[in-house]
Design a protein around this motif. Structure first.
Motif, PDB file in Angstrom:
ATOM      1  N   LEU A  94       0.829  -1.210   0.000  1.00 48.14           N
ATOM      2  CA  LEU A  94       0.000   0.000   0.000  1.00 48.14           C
ATOM      3  C   LEU A  94       0.865   1.262   0.000  1.00 48.14           C
ATOM      4  O   LEU A  94       0.549   2.241  -0.699  1.00 48.14           O
ATOM      5  N   ASN A  95       1.948   1.254   0.751  1.00 45.82           N
ATOM      6  CA  ASN A  95       2.864   2.398   0.768  1.00 45.82           C
ATOM      7  C   ASN A  95       3.503   2.605  -0.595  1.00 45.82           C
ATOM      8  O   ASN A  95       3.652   3.751  -1.053  1.00 45.82           O
ATOM      9  N   ILE A  96       3.882   1.530  -1.243  1.00 48.53           N
ATOM     10  CA  ILE A  96       4.479   1.626  -2.581  1.00 48.53           C
ATOM     11  C   ILE A  96       3.466   2.222  -3.557  1.00 48.53           C
ATOM     12  O   ILE A  96       3.788   3.115  -4.349  1.00 48.53           O
ATOM     13  N   GLU A  97       2.236   1.742  -3.491  1.00 44.57           N
ATOM     14  CA  GLU A  97       1.192   2.268  -4.373  1.00 44.57           C
ATOM     15  C   GLU A  97       0.934   3.747  -4.092  1.00 44.57           C
ATOM     16  O   GLU A  97       0.771   4.544  -5.015  1.00 44.57           O
ATOM     17  N   HIS A  98       0.928   4.123  -2.842  1.00 47.09           N
ATOM     18  CA  HIS A  98       0.726   5.520  -2.460  1.00 47.09           C
ATOM     19  C   HIS A  98       1.853   6.397  -3.013  1.00 47.09           C
ATOM     20  O   HIS A  98       1.606   7.491  -3.549  1.00 47.09           O
ATOM     21  N   LEU A  99       3.086   5.926  -2.888  1.00 44.90           N
ATOM     22  CA  LEU A  99       4.221   6.676  -3.430  1.00 44.90           C
ATOM     23  C   LEU A  99       4.150   6.793  -4.942  1.00 44.90           C
ATOM     24  O   LEU A  99       4.465   7.849  -5.506  1.00 44.90           O
ATOM     25  N   ARG A 100       3.747   5.734  -5.615  1.00 44.10           N
ATOM     26  CA  ARG A 100       3.631   5.780  -7.084  1.00 44.10           C
ATOM     27  C   ARG A 100       2.628   6.848  -7.510  1.00 44.10           C
ATOM     28  O   ARG A 100       2.838   7.544  -8.505  1.00 44.10           O
ATOM     29  N   LYS A 101       1.542   6.954  -6.777  1.00 48.45           N
ATOM     30  CA  LYS A 101       0.532   7.951  -7.127  1.00 48.45           C
ATOM     31  C   LYS A 101       1.083   9.363  -6.983  1.00 48.45           C
ATOM     32  O   LYS A 101       0.721  10.254  -7.745  1.00 48.45           O
ATOM     33  N   HIS A 102       1.961   9.582  -6.014  1.00 51.68           N
ATOM     34  CA  HIS A 102       2.540  10.918  -5.807  1.00 51.68           C
ATOM     35  C   HIS A 102       3.681  11.197  -6.780  1.00 51.68           C
ATOM     36  O   HIS A 102       3.868  12.345  -7.193  1.00 51.68           O
ATOM     37  N   ILE A 103       4.429  10.160  -7.113  1.00 52.41           N
ATOM     38  CA  ILE A 103       5.557  10.370  -8.018  1.00 52.41           C
ATOM     39  C   ILE A 103       5.100  10.460  -9.464  1.00 52.41           C
ATOM     40  O   ILE A 103       5.566  11.294 -10.217  1.00 52.41           O
ATOM     41  N   MET A 104       4.194   9.600  -9.853  1.00 47.26           N
ATOM     42  CA  MET A 104       3.694   9.573 -11.221  1.00 47.26           C
ATOM     43  C   MET A 104       2.177   9.763 -11.210  1.00 47.26           C
ATOM     44  O   MET A 104       1.414   8.797 -11.346  1.00 47.26           O
ATOM     45  N   PRO A 105       1.722  11.001 -11.045  1.00 43.65           N
ATOM     46  CA  PRO A 105       0.271  11.227 -11.015  1.00 43.65           C
ATOM     47  C   PRO A 105      -0.382  10.850 -12.350  1.00 43.65           C
ATOM     48  O   PRO A 105       0.236  10.966 -13.403  1.00 43.65           O
ATOM     49  N   ILE A 106      -1.587  10.363 -12.229  1.00 45.37           N
ATOM     50  CA  ILE A 106      -2.330   9.980 -13.449  1.00 45.37           C
ATOM     51  C   ILE A 106      -2.706  11.248 -14.186  1.00 45.37           C
ATOM     52  O   ILE A 106      -3.215  12.207 -13.620  1.00 45.37           O
ATOM     53  N   GLU A 107      -2.459  11.253 -15.462  1.00 40.69           N
ATOM     54  CA  GLU A 107      -2.706  12.458 -16.282  1.00 40.69           C
ATOM     55  C   GLU A 107      -4.114  12.518 -16.775  1.00 40.69           C
ATOM     56  O   GLU A 107      -4.847  11.708 -16.970  1.00 40.69           O
TER      57      GLU A 107
END
Length: 107
Positions: A94-107
C-alpha cells in the motif's frame, strides 16, 4: 530395552524437546522483532524447522505424540508470525502504491 538404549532414548527425547523449545523461543523473538519493524531472517527459521521435522521423522511414530502440545504451540507461534508478516507485506504494498501515485500522477 537395555539401560544404554533407555538412556539414549531419554537423551534423544530431551534433546528433541529442547530443540522444540528453542525453536519456539526463536519464533517468539521473530514475532517481537517483526512487531518492532525489524527484518526477520526466515531462512534460519526454515532451516531449523526442516531439521526438527527430520528429527521427528527419525524419532519414530510416538515422538510427535509425545511432543504434541509443544508442537501445537510451535504451530501457533508460526501462524502468528505468518499473520504479522503478511500484514506488513500488505502495508508495504500500500505504501508503494501511495508513493507511485505521488511520483507519477495519473494524467
Amino acid at each position: 530395552m537395555t539401560a544404554a538404549v533407555a538412556s539414549d532414548n531419554t537423551l534423544g527425547e530431551s534433546a528433541l524437546g529442547r530443540s522444540i523449545a528453542d525453536l519456539h523461543r526463536e519464533i517468539i523473538a521473530a514475532v517481537d522483532s517483526a512487531n518492532d519493524g525489524q527484518l526477520i531472517d526466515l531462512e534460519v527459521i526454515a532451516l531449523r524447522i526442516t531439521v526438527l521435522c527430520d528429527a521427528l521423522g527419525g524419532a519414530g511414530k510416538d515422538a510427535a505424540g509425545a511432543w504434541a502440545k509443544e508442537l501445537r504451540d510451535l504451530s501457533t507461534a508460526l501462524a502468528v508470525l505468518d499473520t504479522i508478516l503478511r500484514k506488513q507485506n500488505v502495508h508495504v504494498q500500500l505504501n508503494i502504491e501511495h508513493l507511485r501515485k505521488h511520483i507519477m500522477p495519473i494524467e
